[in-house]
Design a protein around this motif. Structure first.
Motif: not given
Length: 291
Positions: A138-144, A161-167, A226-236
């Motif tokens: 979530t981003v500032d409490g918002r779940r996509y 892991v690369i995480g990509i958020l969608y709305e 021990g997982v390296v997380w990368t969350i893309i900021k732009k929401v798709r």
């Protein structure tokens, strides 16, 4: 031995065999039930729900006891701007793949060399991609509406892991658009795998540059850390129809397959962004002054 004694002996033998068989049937059924009970799900309050994953199997203990668990809330007040992170260093390429219904999610498994992601000099090869709905982070409490995970593994067996958020939007996701016929083929067929030919992970990754970075865990059992997380900021954008297709394809009880947000436990959350808007820069300055 007389006929009567022979008959009595045969009868006793048959009774003993019947008793052994009747004892074996519940044992086999019990084993099947135990195996079923060991499966996890996302139903809150259920015996196999997220809050109980850590007690289902000893090797899943991290799900309850771990201090660096994922997902987390990417709260603005906990984020630090780190320009030194630099642009993501990845080299993806089209590769042969198959699509798998794992019951709890839909996964694209790469059977060929789909390229890699390099973090701090370590190469992580892209192994698979899968979806969660709603989003896990979530981003500032918002779940996509949805989150795609691109799972990579190093030669030493470490994960990134690369995480990509969608709305939900009017524009469908082009990567999912290409996979829709194959998702329908494996819908509601747990453990079903279908070849889907060559898949280009660059279409899934997109071109956005800004991202969050933190250290966490797998979001499903065994919840290894021990997982390296990368969350893309732009929401798709993903269409409502595409989202429903993914939800209906999984096993009952996993339509909402997002693990609850975990405690941050004083971990650092970094943000890389090539160009900051003036308002964002002022916000970071204010946070530093108030620290």
């Amino acid at each position: 031995m007389g006929p009567a004694r022979h008959l009595r002996g045969l009868t006793a033998l048959l009774i003993s065999a019947a008793l052994l068989l009747s004892a074996a049937i519940p044992a086999a059924r019990g084993q099947e039930e135990t195996e079923d009970e060991e499966e996890f799900n996302y139903i809150p309050g259920d015996a196999n729900g997220p809050e109980n994953w850590g007690s289902i199997k000893p090797e899943w203990a991290n799900c309850s006891a771990g201090r660096m668990q994922s997902p987390i809330d990417l709260a603005r007040e906990r984020v630090s701007l780190v320009p030194a992170l630099g642009f993501l260093n990845h080299s993806y390429r089209p590769a042969q793949a198959s699509i798998v219904n794992r019951g709890h999610d839909i996964m694209v498994r790469f059977n060929g060399d789909a390229g890699s992601l390099v973090i701090n000099g370590t190469a992580y090869d892209l192994r698979q991609m899968h979806w969660h709905s709603p989003s896990e982070h979530t981003v500032d409490g918002r779940r996509y509406a949805m989150e795609l995970h691109m799972v990579h593994e190093s030669a030493a067996g470490k994960a990134a892991v690369i995480g990509i958020l969608y709305e939900i939007g009017l524009v469908p996701d082009p990567f999912l658009l290409r996979l829709e016929p194959f998702i329908r083929r494996i819908a509601d067929r747990k453990d079903r795998e279908e070849p889907i030919g060559v898949v280009d992970p660059r279409l899934a990754r997109g071109t956005a540059s800004a991202y969050y970075r933190y250290m966490g865990s797998l979001t499903t059992p065994p919840c290894s850390e021990g997982v390296v997380w990368t969350i893309i900021k732009k929401v798709r954008s993903v269409s409502k129809r595409q989202l429903e297709l993914l939800r209906e394809a999984v096993h009952d009880g996993n339509e909402n397959n997002a693990r609850p947000v975990q405690d941050l436990n004083d971990r650092d959350i970094s943000l890389f962004r090539p160009k900051l808007h003036k308002q964002e820069l002022l916000s970071f300055k204010d946070k530093l002054v108030g620290a």
